[in-house]
Design a protein around this motif. Structure first.
Motif, short mmCIF file in Angstrom:
data_model
loop_
_atom_site.label_atom_id
_atom_site.label_comp_id
_atom_site.label_asym_id
_atom_site.label_seq_id
_atom_site.Cartn_x
_atom_site.Cartn_y
_atom_site.Cartn_z
N ARG A 116 0.81 -1.22 0.00
CA ARG A 116 0.00 0.00 0.00
C ARG A 116 0.85 1.27 0.00
N GLU A 123 -5.17 -0.36 -4.62
CA GLU A 123 -6.05 -1.29 -3.89
C GLU A 123 -6.37 -2.54 -4.71
N GLY A 174 -2.98 2.04 6.15
CA GLY A 174 -4.30 2.07 5.52
C GLY A 174 -5.35 1.43 6.42
#
Lengths: 212, 212
Positions: A116, A123, A174
């Motif tokens: 990420r 994603e 995230g």
């Protein structure tokens, strides 16, 4: 040269487990930066001289070269007599949470944060898979910490160093750790230990050149 | 009732680690089938009475309820005096390979085989990711076993039970273990232990109803 040399880099949560323990033990230690992002851990030289598993951290202490954060911390428990167990039952509780961490907490959050934030894959389905697994593990940890100040109960051990490591890279996961209120309170208890430092203040190599 | 009760199901490689050890120790044990595929390990009852981590295996021995295969095997080493360590250095070598297994061998092959063969997701990006990770770990293990008969050297320990477990589900992994010749030879050495049995001959619940 310092008594303990830790081969590591600032971005490695697994290295942070050991760096934090060394610091809280008041050890005479220094970091030796590993150029992970240019493939040093994959090189034949690294694998033959430091770690056949191709990973950091690696701890060098005199003639001993130790790998795997859990193994290194076990060794440091013996050297410093801190953050370990008093009984075999406690030793197994530490092992239980350390394995859970390596497989399901750090084991999922490590690659998740790498994708990420460090190599920015977006994603993808893999990121979503790791995110789901990580959140399931955090929910289990959160429930456990509702009734326990630390991983194995009332005292701080190497199991906590293992479990907390990636969670201190706030903003890079995230995942909002504040969604897990018992985890957040427990991180606060670790943070309040005298000598606590953030991974980026404890190990070299931050920021990455490309991010500078 | 037998002295040891292992809560498990035939498809669980993590359970097989313990089942194989119990069998090779000549323990008085029996399996109690867990309905994993209908969500038993996710139920509140299972989590509150057997394992807060929501996983098999769980071993019940008298008043003790133990979870995490590595922890259970550590406990059985103490009970039977077999497949363990003679020195702290050996204990840490066992830990090193057990952690590597839980994170990178079983930790990747477990979900890979689950997706590929048990719930048949097809060759998704997640399956490809796990496949790549699993193969990297097997290559490291294969290289290590070129110079070692067993994980920690010349004797069979719980680290081998940990590492070998999923690899005995041959044909279900989508990985040809024969590509790793030292791994194959080492599996043969484990298989030749008196009393060795395949997971499906040691634990209940095979075949799955849907596959029958």
């Amino acid at each position: 040269m310092a008594e303990f040399v830790l081969h590591c880099m600032a971005q490695s949560g697994h290295s942070y487990k050991v760096a934090l323990m060394l610091e809280l033990c008041g050890a005479d230690w220094e970091a030796s930066w590993v150029d992970f992002f240019n493939g040093q851990t994959r090189s034949e030289e690294f694998r033959s001289s430091l770690n056949e598993m191709g990973e950091v951290p690696v701890l060098v202490h005199g003639n001993e070269t130790l790998t795997q954060s859990a193994v290194i911390m076990d060794y440091l428990v013996e050297k410093f007599g801190k953050f370990g167990w008093d009984t075999d039952e406690e030793r197994r509780e530490i092992l239980r949470w350390t394995i859970f961490d390596n497989q399901k907490v750090s084991g999922m959050i490590g690659p998740l944060r790498f994708m990420r934030t460090l190599i920015k894959t977006g994603e993808t389905d893999v990121v979503k898979f790791l995110d789901g697994r990580a959140k399931s593990a955090l929910a289990i940890l959160d429930k456990h910490l509702a009734k326990n100040d630390f991983a194995i109960g009332s005292k701080l051990t190497t199991a906590d160093f293992s479990l907390c490591s990636y969670l201190f890279y706030e903003g890079e996961l995230g995942i909002d750790v504040n969604d897990y209120q018992n985890v957040t309170a427990w991180l606060g208890r670790i943070k309040s230990q005298p000598g606590w430092k953030h991974p980026y203040d404890l190990m070299p190599g931050h920021p990455l050149p490309s991010a500078a």
